[in-house]
Design a protein around this motif. Sequence first.
Motif, PDB file in Angstrom:
ATOM      1  N   GLU A 358     -30.957  39.776  20.612  1.00 34.08           N
ATOM      2  CA  GLU A 358     -31.711  40.416  19.546  1.00 34.08           C
ATOM      3  C   GLU A 358     -32.942  39.586  19.180  1.00 34.08           C
ATOM      4  O   GLU A 358     -32.853  38.349  19.091  1.00 34.08           O
ATOM      5  CB  GLU A 358     -30.846  40.610  18.304  1.00 34.08           C
ATOM      6  CG  GLU A 358     -29.726  41.614  18.490  1.00 34.08           C
ATOM      7  CD  GLU A 358     -30.253  43.001  18.830  1.00 34.08           C
ATOM      8  OE1 GLU A 358     -31.340  43.355  18.331  1.00 34.08           O
ATOM      9  OE2 GLU A 358     -29.589  43.728  19.583  1.00 34.08           O
ATOM     10  N   GLU A 361     -32.551  37.049  16.398  1.00 32.38           N
ATOM     11  CA  GLU A 361     -31.792  35.868  16.793  1.00 32.38           C
ATOM     12  C   GLU A 361     -32.697  34.866  17.504  1.00 32.38           C
ATOM     13  O   GLU A 361     -32.590  33.643  17.298  1.00 32.38           O
ATOM     14  CB  GLU A 361     -30.623  36.277  17.693  1.00 32.38           C
ATOM     15  CG  GLU A 361     -29.842  35.125  18.289  1.00 32.38           C
ATOM     16  CD  GLU A 361     -29.054  34.322  17.267  1.00 32.38           C
ATOM     17  OE1 GLU A 361     -28.504  33.278  17.630  1.00 32.38           O
ATOM     18  OE2 GLU A 361     -29.001  34.751  16.088  1.00 32.38           O
ATOM     19  N   ARG A 364     -34.864  33.125  14.925  1.00 29.29           N
ATOM     20  CA  ARG A 364     -34.068  32.176  14.152  1.00 29.29           C
ATOM     21  C   ARG A 364     -33.795  30.898  14.939  1.00 29.29           C
ATOM     22  O   ARG A 364     -33.853  29.790  14.387  1.00 29.29           O
ATOM     23  CB  ARG A 364     -32.745  32.832  13.748  1.00 29.29           C
ATOM     24  CG  ARG A 364     -31.897  31.981  12.799  1.00 29.29           C
ATOM     25  CD  ARG A 364     -30.574  32.653  12.495  1.00 29.29           C
ATOM     26  NE  ARG A 364     -29.710  32.692  13.660  1.00 29.29           N
ATOM     27  CZ  ARG A 364     -28.972  31.686  14.084  1.00 29.29           C
ATOM     28  NH1 ARG A 364     -29.009  30.520  13.445  1.00 29.29           N
ATOM     29  NH2 ARG A 364     -28.197  31.801  15.153  1.00 29.29           N
ATOM     30  N   ARG A 365     -33.559  31.049  16.235  1.00 28.50           N
ATOM     31  CA  ARG A 365     -33.196  29.892  17.053  1.00 28.50           C
ATOM     32  C   ARG A 365     -34.415  29.041  17.428  1.00 28.50           C
ATOM     33  O   ARG A 365     -34.313  27.804  17.480  1.00 28.50           O
ATOM     34  CB  ARG A 365     -32.493  30.364  18.326  1.00 28.50           C
ATOM     35  CG  ARG A 365     -31.155  31.068  18.074  1.00 28.50           C
ATOM     36  CD  ARG A 365     -30.026  30.084  17.894  1.00 28.50           C
ATOM     37  NE  ARG A 365     -29.808  29.306  19.109  1.00 28.50           N
ATOM     38  CZ  ARG A 365     -29.052  29.701  20.125  1.00 28.50           C
ATOM     39  NH1 ARG A 365     -28.454  30.897  20.083  1.00 28.50           N
ATOM     40  NH2 ARG A 365     -28.878  28.922  21.178  1.00 28.50           N
TER      41      ARG A 365
END
Length: 401
Positions: A358, A361, A364-365
């Motif tokens: 996604e 994701e 965020r990472r």
Amino acid sequence: MGRVTDLAAFSALLTDEGRGLLTDLRHYDPAQELAVASRLRRDHPAELVSAALGQARLRQRAVAKFGADDAYAMFFTPAGVEQSTRASVARHRAAAFARLGVRSVADLCCGIGGDAIALARAGVRVLAVDRDPLTAAVARANAEALGLADLIEVRCADVTEVDTSPYDAVFVDPARRGGRGRIFDPEAYSPPLSWAVDTARRARHAALKVAPGIPHEVVPPEAEAEWISDGGDVKEAVLWFGTAPGSVRATLLPSGATLAVTEPPPPPPVRRAGRYLYEPDGAVIRAHLVAEVAARVGGGLLDETIAYVTADELRPTPYATAYEITDALPFHLKRLKALLREREVGTLTVKKRGSAVEPEEVRRRVKPKGPNAATVFLTRAAGAPVMLIGHPAKPAPDGRD
């Protein structure tokens, strides 16, 4: 009794008092609704205030589809706002009818009248039919509010009982939502697609509005299938009768660019990632015309199952957005994070097709930070997960890439 009550409340909005309330509520803030309602109820019946506030909220939502000028003059139901045709799409269809020489249309399942309005503005006389009394009343009020009552006759009736023979063309917009949400089976439309097709076959010209996800195999062979996007978002598909049997078309609004074929080109080759990646418009993908775009830009597919086209040259086309690719790497989040940190990328656009990862994701990472921007495509190449990094392509000033 509920629909009778709704119809009575709507009728109250058409009075001078109701119209005055709606004018006063044009710029109201829904977050302040309780205070606004308390103030208005000092001078107006509570039922009328409630109906006016509900209509004001619907008008605010309708601006995105109809524009402010029309939305604040028109009337809506919740389903009408949700299901009505976007004005730009309705204008496109009305213009197509006019080019065919159509002077009168039976608009079946007319809803709140969005398509009827566009047809009337194109100089076409319209019979607008809906079986729901409230919806028909709203469509009638909209024709009057926009000064089109002389061209639009609204009739509350079962569309299956309407004689369409006096009209040059038929337009059918079956209900594609039920009590449980969207309906995906065309035979579960109301009325069913088979009834709409039979009605279309008896008309000189006809257009049937269907969901953009309609399977190609259920399109009648004598129909022309058109997929329409607006601003890159696929809005609907239309089955045209009396035009170009068997052809397939993708139309992109607001430009009006149209890609049409009667015989699909052979499948494009699968090849390694080139300097450029082309992301076809959603209407092109739905119309199964990615191969046509690949042929136009001299490219191939990264993967035979993914609608990304890659090429070594930049050939601008209205049917796909081009990106210049700087890196084509096996998918690896730590490698991506390091590369973006090295290039000081703080504005990161993540696109995916054929990937289970996604975009949120990924953001965020990798924690993008810095003054630069980049686009990352998460996809597959020859069946393997890859990440392509690049940016929107810009033709060189001299026209060379």
